[in-house]
Design a protein around this motif. Structure first.
Motif, PDB file in Angstrom:
ATOM      1  N   GLN A 176       7.179   2.498 -11.720  1.00 45.48           N
ATOM      2  CA  GLN A 176       8.107   1.632 -10.976  1.00 45.48           C
ATOM      3  C   GLN A 176       7.524   1.259  -9.614  1.00 45.48           C
ATOM      4  O   GLN A 176       7.560   0.089  -9.214  1.00 45.48           O
ATOM      5  CB  GLN A 176       9.460   2.323 -10.812  1.00 45.48           C
ATOM      6  CG  GLN A 176      10.216   2.473 -12.097  1.00 45.48           C
ATOM      7  CD  GLN A 176      11.416   3.405 -11.985  1.00 45.48           C
ATOM      8  OE1 GLN A 176      11.541   4.188 -11.057  1.00 45.48           O
ATOM      9  NE2 GLN A 176      12.296   3.340 -12.980  1.00 45.48           N
ATOM     10  N   TRP A 177       6.989   2.265  -8.903  1.00 46.47           N
ATOM     11  CA  TRP A 177       6.410   1.991  -7.585  1.00 46.47           C
ATOM     12  C   TRP A 177       5.157   1.130  -7.707  1.00 46.47           C
ATOM     13  O   TRP A 177       4.942   0.206  -6.921  1.00 46.47           O
ATOM     14  CB  TRP A 177       6.115   3.288  -6.842  1.00 46.47           C
ATOM     15  CG  TRP A 177       7.361   3.890  -6.261  1.00 46.47           C
ATOM     16  CD1 TRP A 177       8.037   4.986  -6.712  1.00 46.47           C
ATOM     17  CD2 TRP A 177       8.090   3.413  -5.131  1.00 46.47           C
ATOM     18  NE1 TRP A 177       9.138   5.207  -5.922  1.00 46.47           N
ATOM     19  CE2 TRP A 177       9.196   4.261  -4.947  1.00 46.47           C
ATOM     20  CE3 TRP A 177       7.926   2.347  -4.256  1.00 46.47           C
ATOM     21  CZ2 TRP A 177      10.122   4.081  -3.921  1.00 46.47           C
ATOM     22  CZ3 TRP A 177       8.847   2.163  -3.232  1.00 46.47           C
ATOM     23  CH2 TRP A 177       9.930   3.019  -3.084  1.00 46.47           C
ATOM     24  N   GLY A 199       3.677   5.799  -5.682  1.00 45.78           N
ATOM     25  CA  GLY A 199       3.384   5.896  -7.108  1.00 45.78           C
ATOM     26  C   GLY A 199       2.305   6.922  -7.391  1.00 45.78           C
ATOM     27  O   GLY A 199       2.414   7.721  -8.320  1.00 45.78           O
ATOM     28  N   TRP A 200       1.283   6.926  -6.563  1.00 47.80           N
ATOM     29  CA  TRP A 200       0.186   7.883  -6.713  1.00 47.80           C
ATOM     30  C   TRP A 200       0.688   9.308  -6.545  1.00 47.80           C
ATOM     31  O   TRP A 200       0.298  10.198  -7.292  1.00 47.80           O
ATOM     32  CB  TRP A 200      -0.893   7.547  -5.685  1.00 47.80           C
ATOM     33  CG  TRP A 200      -2.150   8.323  -5.826  1.00 47.80           C
ATOM     34  CD1 TRP A 200      -3.203   8.028  -6.643  1.00 47.80           C
ATOM     35  CD2 TRP A 200      -2.500   9.515  -5.139  1.00 47.80           C
ATOM     36  NE1 TRP A 200      -4.186   8.968  -6.501  1.00 47.80           N
ATOM     37  CE2 TRP A 200      -3.779   9.898  -5.572  1.00 47.80           C
ATOM     38  CE3 TRP A 200      -1.861  10.306  -4.195  1.00 47.80           C
ATOM     39  CZ2 TRP A 200      -4.416  11.025  -5.105  1.00 47.80           C
ATOM     40  CZ3 TRP A 200      -2.501  11.427  -3.725  1.00 47.80           C
ATOM     41  CH2 TRP A 200      -3.767  11.772  -4.182  1.00 47.80           C
ATOM     42  N   MET A 201       1.576   9.523  -5.575  1.00 49.61           N
ATOM     43  CA  MET A 201       2.134  10.864  -5.353  1.00 49.61           C
ATOM     44  C   MET A 201       2.948  11.311  -6.569  1.00 49.61           C
ATOM     45  O   MET A 201       2.847  12.456  -6.997  1.00 49.61           O
ATOM     46  CB  MET A 201       2.989  10.892  -4.081  1.00 49.61           C
ATOM     47  CG  MET A 201       2.170  10.750  -2.805  1.00 49.61           C
ATOM     48  SD  MET A 201       3.182  10.765  -1.307  1.00 49.61           S
ATOM     49  CE  MET A 201       3.506  12.535  -1.179  1.00 49.61           C
ATOM     50  N   TYR A 202       3.747  10.409  -7.140  1.00 49.84           N
ATOM     51  CA  TYR A 202       4.520  10.759  -8.334  1.00 49.84           C
ATOM     52  C   TYR A 202       3.592  11.018  -9.525  1.00 49.84           C
ATOM     53  O   TYR A 202       3.803  11.944 -10.293  1.00 49.84           O
ATOM     54  CB  TYR A 202       5.512   9.649  -8.707  1.00 49.84           C
ATOM     55  CG  TYR A 202       6.838   9.774  -7.998  1.00 49.84           C
ATOM     56  CD1 TYR A 202       7.710  10.822  -8.287  1.00 49.84           C
ATOM     57  CD2 TYR A 202       7.236   8.839  -7.054  1.00 49.84           C
ATOM     58  CE1 TYR A 202       8.930  10.941  -7.653  1.00 49.84           C
ATOM     59  CE2 TYR A 202       8.465   8.949  -6.409  1.00 49.84           C
ATOM     60  CZ  TYR A 202       9.302  10.001  -6.711  1.00 49.84           C
ATOM     61  OH  TYR A 202      10.511  10.118  -6.073  1.00 49.84           O
ATOM     62  N   HIS A 203       2.567  10.202  -9.673  1.00 46.14           N
ATOM     63  CA  HIS A 203       1.659  10.356 -10.813  1.00 46.14           C
ATOM     64  C   HIS A 203       0.906  11.679 -10.757  1.00 46.14           C
ATOM     65  O   HIS A 203       0.722  12.339 -11.778  1.00 46.14           O
ATOM     66  CB  HIS A 203       0.671   9.186 -10.848  1.00 46.14           C
ATOM     67  CG  HIS A 203      -0.347   9.277 -11.930  1.00 46.14           C
ATOM     68  ND1 HIS A 203      -0.026   9.176 -13.274  1.00 46.14           N
ATOM     69  CD2 HIS A 203      -1.686   9.471 -11.884  1.00 46.14           C
ATOM     70  CE1 HIS A 203      -1.124   9.299 -13.995  1.00 46.14           C
ATOM     71  NE2 HIS A 203      -2.152   9.481 -13.174  1.00 46.14           N
ATOM     72  N   ASN A 204       0.486  12.062  -9.569  1.00 47.67           N
ATOM     73  CA  ASN A 204      -0.334  13.268  -9.418  1.00 47.67           C
ATOM     74  C   ASN A 204       0.455  14.512  -9.028  1.00 47.67           C
ATOM     75  O   ASN A 204      -0.115  15.600  -8.986  1.00 47.67           O
ATOM     76  CB  ASN A 204      -1.431  13.013  -8.383  1.00 47.67           C
ATOM     77  CG  ASN A 204      -2.447  12.029  -8.902  1.00 47.67           C
ATOM     78  OD1 ASN A 204      -3.218  12.340  -9.786  1.00 47.67           O
ATOM     79  ND2 ASN A 204      -2.412  10.821  -8.369  1.00 47.67           N
ATOM     80  N   ILE A 250       0.845  -1.203   0.000  1.00 47.78           N
ATOM     81  CA  ILE A 250       0.000   0.000   0.000  1.00 47.78           C
ATOM     82  C   ILE A 250       0.876   1.247   0.000  1.00 47.78           C
ATOM     83  O   ILE A 250       0.571   2.236  -0.677  1.00 47.78           O
ATOM     84  CB  ILE A 250      -0.980  -0.008   1.193  1.00 47.78           C
ATOM     85  CG1 ILE A 250      -2.011  -1.114   0.987  1.00 47.78           C
ATOM     86  CG2 ILE A 250      -1.662   1.343   1.364  1.00 47.78           C
ATOM     87  CD1 ILE A 250      -2.921  -1.352   2.167  1.00 47.78           C
ATOM     88  N   ALA A 251       1.976   1.202   0.723  1.00 47.14           N
ATOM     89  CA  ALA A 251       2.904   2.332   0.732  1.00 47.14           C
ATOM     90  C   ALA A 251       3.522   2.517  -0.652  1.00 47.14           C
ATOM     91  O   ALA A 251       3.642   3.644  -1.142  1.00 47.14           O
ATOM     92  CB  ALA A 251       3.983   2.115   1.787  1.00 47.14           C
TER      93      ALA A 251
END
Length: 152
Positions: free
Chosen positions: A84-85, A66-71, A60-61
Motif C-alpha cells: 500500500q505504501w 513500505g520498506w520498514m513494513y516489508h523488512n 520517499i517517506a
C-alpha cells in the motif's frame, strides 16, 4: 511536601513533558533526521518522521514506510501494508517504489501471493527507462506468464 505542592510539581512535570514532545516531536523533522534514526536503529523515531512526511505527500517517506513494513524494522512484517505504501509512492512517481512492487509481486510476500501479471505492470516503466533489474524481472515475469508450467 504538602498536597498542593505535590500537585503543582506533577502539573509542571506533565506540562514540561508535553512541551518537549511538541518541540522535539517528529513533525518538524526531515529526511536527514529520519535516515539518521534508521541508521542508528531508532526505528520508532524514523517511523514517526517518515509518517509525518508521508502524510504530507512525500514519496520517499512513503517508500521508506513500505520498506520498514516489508523488512520488519520496528514494525510487524506486513507486505500488504508495504505494498500500500509503495503503491502510494509509485503513484507519486517514485521509480524505486515501482521496482519494489514489481519484486514483491514477482516473488510474493507475507500475505501477498505471487502475481506475475501485476509484477510485469510495475516493472514495465522501469524497463522502458533502461533499468536493468526491472528489465530482467520483467523478462522473467513474461516468460512465466507465457509458460505457466515452467519452474520459477
Amino acid at each position: 511536601m504538602n498536597k498542593n505542592s505535590g500537585f503543582a510539581l506533577l502539573l509542571v512535570c506533565v506540562i514540561s513533558i508535553f512541551a518537549v514532545l511538541q518541540i522535539g516531536g517528529c513533525s518538524g523533522a526531515g529526511i536527514g533526521e529520519a535516515e539518521t534514526a534508521m541508521h542508528d536503529g531508532n526505528y520508532a523515531e524514523a517511523y514517526c518522521i517518515w509518517k509525518s512526511l508521508a502524510e504530507r505527500g512525500h514519496p520517499i517517506a512513503m517508500y521508506n514506510i513500505g520498506w520498514m513494513y516489508h523488512n520488519g524494522f520496528g514494525l510487524v512484517t506486513d507486505d500488504i501494508k508495504a505494498a500500500q505504501w509503495w503503491n502510494n509512492a509509485a503513484e507519486s512517481g517514485l521509480e524505486d517504489a515501482e521496482l519494489a512492487l514489481g519484486m514483491l509481486y514477482y516473488y510474493g510476500g507475507k500475505g501477498m501471493p505471487r502475481d506475475l501479471q501485476k509484477s510485469a505492470e510495475y516493472l514495465m516503466p522501469g524497463a522502458a527507462r533502461g533499468d536493468e533489474e526491472s528489465a530482467l524481472l520483467l523478462e522473467l515475469s513474461l516468460i512465466h506468464i507465457s509458460e505457466p508450467t515452467r519452474p520459477l
